[in-house]
Each structure stands twice: as structure tokens, then as C-alpha cells.
Write a protein that holds these residues in place. Sequence first.
Motif, PDB file in Angstrom:
ATOM      1  N   ILE A 388       0.966  -1.199   0.167  1.00 50.24           N
ATOM      2  CA  ILE A 388      -0.040  -0.082   0.029  1.00 50.24           C
ATOM      3  C   ILE A 388       0.751   1.209  -0.091  1.00 50.24           C
ATOM      4  CG2 ILE A 388      -1.767   1.088   1.608  1.00 50.24           C
ATOM      5  CD1 ILE A 388      -2.698  -1.370   2.266  1.00 50.24           C
ATOM      6  N   MET A 389       1.921   1.090   0.835  1.00 46.46           N
ATOM      7  CA  MET A 389       2.898   2.420   0.916  1.00 46.46           C
ATOM      8  C   MET A 389       3.383   2.733  -0.569  1.00 46.46           C
ATOM      9  SD  MET A 389       4.996   1.723   4.367  1.00 46.46           S
ATOM     10  CE  MET A 389       4.314   1.246   5.823  1.00 46.46           C
ATOM     11  N   VAL A 390       4.048   1.598  -1.201  1.00 46.84           N
ATOM     12  CA  VAL A 390       4.808   1.610  -2.402  1.00 46.84           C
ATOM     13  C   VAL A 390       3.616   2.416  -3.552  1.00 46.84           C
ATOM     14  CG1 VAL A 390       5.986   0.595  -4.278  1.00 46.84           C
ATOM     15  CG2 VAL A 390       6.413  -0.216  -1.950  1.00 46.84           C
ATOM     16  N   ALA A 391       2.535   1.892  -3.482  1.00 45.81           N
ATOM     17  CA  ALA A 391       1.193   2.281  -4.200  1.00 45.81           C
ATOM     18  C   ALA A 391       1.091   3.996  -3.667  1.00 45.81           C
ATOM     19  CB  ALA A 391       0.257   1.423  -4.393  1.00 45.81           C
ATOM     20  N   GLU A 392       1.472   4.432  -2.979  1.00 48.98           N
ATOM     21  CA  GLU A 392       1.270   5.467  -2.201  1.00 48.98           C
ATOM     22  C   GLU A 392      -0.470   5.796  -2.213  1.00 48.98           C
ATOM     23  OE1 GLU A 392       3.452   9.134  -3.675  1.00 48.98           O
ATOM     24  OE2 GLU A 392       5.267   7.841  -3.520  1.00 48.98           O
ATOM     25  N   ARG A 393      -1.060   4.787  -1.319  1.00 50.80           N
ATOM     26  CA  ARG A 393      -2.401   4.708  -1.337  1.00 50.80           C
ATOM     27  C   ARG A 393      -2.680   4.621   0.050  1.00 50.80           C
ATOM     28  NH1 ARG A 393      -6.189   3.983  -5.180  1.00 50.80           N
ATOM     29  NH2 ARG A 393      -7.113   2.056  -4.187  1.00 50.80           N
ATOM     30  N   GLU A 394      -1.778   5.123   1.092  1.00 52.45           N
ATOM     31  CA  GLU A 394      -2.098   4.994   2.575  1.00 52.45           C
ATOM     32  C   GLU A 394      -3.200   5.481   3.063  1.00 52.45           C
ATOM     33  OE1 GLU A 394       0.814   6.053   0.956  1.00 52.45           O
ATOM     34  OE2 GLU A 394       2.599   6.032   2.635  1.00 52.45           O
ATOM     35  N   HIS A 395      -3.715   6.606   2.421  1.00 54.02           N
ATOM     36  CA  HIS A 395      -4.845   7.336   3.015  1.00 54.02           C
ATOM     37  C   HIS A 395      -6.165   6.899   2.634  1.00 54.02           C
ATOM     38  CE1 HIS A 395      -2.044   9.579   4.708  1.00 54.02           C
ATOM     39  NE2 HIS A 395      -1.606   9.867   3.660  1.00 54.02           N
ATOM     40  N   VAL A 396      -6.315   6.051   1.481  1.00 55.86           N
ATOM     41  CA  VAL A 396      -7.373   5.242   0.864  1.00 55.86           C
ATOM     42  C   VAL A 396      -8.006   4.571   1.941  1.00 55.86           C
ATOM     43  CG1 VAL A 396      -8.465   3.955  -0.984  1.00 55.86           C
ATOM     44  CG2 VAL A 396      -6.428   5.316  -1.370  1.00 55.86           C
ATOM     45  N   PRO A 408      -8.190   2.992   5.982  1.00 56.60           N
ATOM     46  CA  PRO A 408      -6.997   3.707   5.871  1.00 56.60           C
ATOM     47  C   PRO A 408      -5.644   2.869   6.570  1.00 56.60           C
ATOM     48  CG  PRO A 408      -7.988   5.010   6.963  1.00 56.60           C
ATOM     49  CD  PRO A 408      -8.883   4.026   7.081  1.00 56.60           C
ATOM     50  N   LEU A 409      -4.444   2.994   6.169  1.00 59.10           N
ATOM     51  CA  LEU A 409      -3.386   2.191   6.547  1.00 59.10           C
ATOM     52  C   LEU A 409      -3.283   2.654   8.161  1.00 59.10           C
ATOM     53  CD1 LEU A 409      -1.256   0.137   5.912  1.00 59.10           C
ATOM     54  CD2 LEU A 409       0.354   1.967   5.216  1.00 59.10           C
ATOM     55  N   ARG A 410      -3.261   3.895   8.475  1.00 63.97           N
ATOM     56  CA  ARG A 410      -2.960   4.160   9.807  1.00 63.97           C
ATOM     57  C   ARG A 410      -3.765   3.748  10.696  1.00 63.97           C
ATOM     58  NH1 ARG A 410      -5.619   8.684   7.764  1.00 63.97           N
ATOM     59  NH2 ARG A 410      -7.570   9.156   8.746  1.00 63.97           N
ATOM     60  N   SER A 411      -4.786   3.296  10.193  1.00 65.78           N
ATOM     61  CA  SER A 411      -5.979   2.601  11.376  1.00 65.78           C
ATOM     62  C   SER A 411      -5.479   1.173  11.873  1.00 65.78           C
ATOM     63  CB  SER A 411      -7.313   2.648  10.721  1.00 65.78           C
ATOM     64  OG  SER A 411      -7.478   1.443   9.729  1.00 65.78           O
TER      65      SER A 411
END
Length: 469
Positions: A388-396, A408-411
Motif C-alpha cells: 500500500i505504501m509503495v502504491a502511495e495509497r496509505e490514505h485510501v 486507511p493504513l494508519r488505522s
Amino acid sequence: MVPPSNRTEMIIIGSGITAAAVAWSYLEECRRSNAWHSIIVLESRDLCGGASSRNGGHMKIIPHEQFSELRRSHGEERAAAIIRFQLSHIKRMMELCDARGWDMAECRKVVTVDYFLTDEEREEAFAKVEIVQKYIPELEYTKFSAQEARKKFHVNKHVKGALSYVAGVIHPYRFTTCVWDELLRKYKYYLFIKTHTTVLNVVAPKGRPYAFQVIVDQIESRTFECNHVVHATNAFATQFVPGLRGKLTGIPGTVSMMKPGKLFNESDHMESWSIFYGHAHDYAVQRPAVDGVQGDVILGGGFSRSEGQGASMLGAGGWETLMQWSGIMALTGDKLPFVGRLHPDLTGRRPAVSEMMHPNHRPGEWICAGYNGDGLMLAWLCGIALGIMVAEREHVDRPKIAGRPEGPLRSWFPPEFLPTGKRVRKTTFKNLGRRFFWALLSKRYVEPYPDNDSLDSSIYDEPILPMFG
Ligand SMILES: Cc1cc2nc3c(=O)[nH]c(=O)nc-3n(C[C@H](O)[C@H](O)[C@H](O)COP(=O)(O)OP(=O)(O)OC[C@H]3O[C@@H](n4cnc5c(N)ncnc54)[C@H](O)[C@@H]3O)c2cc1C
């Protein structure tokens, strides 16, 4: 399938469970965003030939021990979050296997039992359980006195108490290869795997259309070019990440597979066991029965004991040793994995491509490694997070699908795992040395079999565990 070109968006070095999770997650993000990029996986040995095919399949952490260590460095709340993240591997990997019908991966939840050989160790563990349950109340434990343990598990007098709680067991090679098989079918134009291809160097030359060159044959200068390099090489990760030397290192581990003796107390493969020896522990899990014949027992550790207590005990008491093997695990100075983008100071390479050429994808090198022997309770979701980080989609805000958490990733991903400059600077193996030294001073290092009975009689005549019957 042979890659149509030596140019690709991402190269993953390694093909174990981490690499499979990164590829699974990255390609899933490509599919969701309809922005397709290809991956080439480069593996030195056979597919999944490293620790992921050599481990004991025990999906276990010792939550009370881990909490007691993590709360000192990260506080109670974060310690609880990290432990919840690890424990969620059992649910996520089970739901993925169920959804795909991967019965062959033998992924299941078990009751794990810890046996203590001294009163002090039992009391210390019981006290830690009281604390962890305050912060993670959903963790269920059952405590057993020496007498209760003997009655319930048919162990011998050397066992001074026991604890049971949740763990999992899996066939890690089959799980990982099931993932690769699915990905190769689903993304046949985007995923290419080259086995028996050792990466010899990674360079970042200027003036090329791609950020990195990955060299696999120095003589013929065979190279691949890409914008992202993922180091999914666990114990070998520092080979191309010199800034992590002295922070992450490899240590050997051993496993044996045995046919149980006649007196083995059947667990219906829904239990696992660990014996604590003060500074270390060994574990055992059992594979499912086939045609009414008891499953083989996988014993992790057991080789490091001294004369009469280690490898020599394997195969005793009517047991037959079928196989023994070893592999390399990765240890980190702060006992947490490194997961995330690598700063050029750590790699010694700065990607040369201007960001103008890749407005959506900032090229870079990434790491997902250092599980401290608990890879099956870390690698899958760390790899998913890295994809997810490499795809730069952490906030999706991701929907629920089998195999990974929603949101989202942070959750759900612990930021403590990121290889930030501050963390890397602080991480050192001196901390581990110091901890071991204090454990010695406080006499936590105990001799195995403290009753001083002859080991031969304790193991062979009167088994510690039902499995040595
Ligand atoms: C004996 C043993 C027992 C274990 N038991 C357990 C257990 O019961 N429970 C648990 O949770 N964990 C256990 N572990 C740890 C667990 O196996 C690992 O944490 C996990 O498999 C790591 O997966 P990975 O994909 O990151 O690394 P690996 O599976 O090791 O994959 C890394 C790959 O990188 C490849 N590679 C390295 N350098 C290069 C290069 N230059 N070019 C190309 N390829 C390269 C290697 O060949 C390897 O295949 C055990 C480990 C060992 C060794």
C-alpha cells in the motif's frame, strides 16, 4: 513466465511470505486504482526457498511477555496496539485461506500451552498476564497450577504450572505458494518471477529513464531496471542496505519433524505447546491426521540444548525423526521489524530520476524485514502495508476483503515499524546484550530441569510433555 522486458516498475528481491504479501497488496492497489504496473520478483533459490519454507508454522506470540517489554519502550496503549496487530494475523490468514479454499495450507486457530519448569517462572508469567489483561481485555488465558497441569495435560512432575491462550498453526510453504499461484494466474501480464537469480548489486546511475539498476550477473552485466526496489530478504536485508548493519542481523534456527510415539496424547491438532527454559523456549505443533493416522509433530528449537538435552533427545521414546532442517531468521536491535521507505542514507543510493517524470510514484527503495522469529505473526500484514505504501495509497479508505484489514493504513499499521532516522539511530544490539546481562544478574537464567534429576529419566521414563511418551 519470462519477463517481456528487463524494465519494470517494481523489483522485489526475495520470494518468501513477505514478498508474496507485498506483491498481493501492490497488485490489488493497482487493480483498485486502475493504474497498472508490473513487478519482477528475483529469488536466489527456488520459489519460497528461504525461512518461509523452513519454519515451524507456529503462529504464536507470547502476549504477556511482549507487552511487558513493549510498554517500557512505547507505553501501554501502543504496546497493546502492536500486540493486537500481531494477533490479527491468525484471523486474516485464516479468512484468506477460507475464502480461497486453501485447505492445503492447514491454517487454523489452536490453544497454545506454555509449560513452566520453575515456580518463579510460573509466578512471573501469571503476574504479567494480570497486567496485559488490563490493557487487552479480550485476551483469554487459563492458568494451571502444577497439579492441574499434570491432570489436564498428562505432563510429569518437572512441570510447575501452565498457561493456555490463543495461537495459530499453518503450513507456511503451502500458504506462500498458494498466494504466488493465485497472483500468477490473476496478474499474468503484470507479475514475473525469476528463481535461481541472485541479486549481486543495486545501483542508481544518473541519466537513465528508470531510477535503479539491479545487477544479477556481473560478468555479463545482466541488469534489470525499475523505479522501486523492495528488500524482502529478511535475514539478508543488510546486504544492500548498509545503514541497517548492526541493527538487523541473521541468526540460525532449527526445526525437526517427527512421527509421534504410541503414547502420544492426541490433541486433534488443535493444540500447540512451548516449554520454557528460563532464557529460551522450544515449541511443538502437530499437523492434521491423515486417514486416521496421527499427524507429524513439528518441533521448533530443541537443538541448542547441551549434551543429552538437545538433538540427542529427538527420536527417543518410540518417536521417529523424519526430517531435520535449519534456516536463518532476522533479529533487530529493538525487536521490531523494519517496514517502509528507506532513506538514501541507509542504502547509500539516491534515485536519480526527477520526480517530474513520475508525478504519482516517487521512486525509492523499501524494506519489509526483521521479524525476530515471529514472522508468521508479522510478515503477512507488514507486507500488505508495504504494498500500500509503495502504491502511495496509505490514505485510501479500503473496503473489507479477506486477508487484510479494512480502512486507511494508519488505522491498523503500527508506525513504530517505520525505519525512521530517529529509530534507526537508536536501534542497536547493545540493548539486547544489556537485557540478557540483567536477566542473568536477576537469576532469570535457569538451568533446564532444575530438579537436578537425571535428564534421561525425565525425558524417557516420565515424559515432560505428552508428546515424549
Ligand atoms: C528454522 C526456522 C524456524 C522458524 N519458525 C517460525 C515459527 O514457527 N513461527 C514464526 O512466526 N516464525 C518462524 N520463523 C521465522 C519465519 O520463518 C520468518 O520470519 C519468515 O519466513 C520471513 O519471511 P520472509 O519472506 O521475510 O523471508 P524469507 O522467507 O527468508 O525470504 C527471503 C528470500 O530472499 C532470498 N534472497 C536473499 N538474498 C537474495 C539475493 N541477493 N538475491 C535474490 N534473492 C535473495 C532468499 O533466498 C529467501 O528466499 C522461523 C525461521 C526459521 C529459519
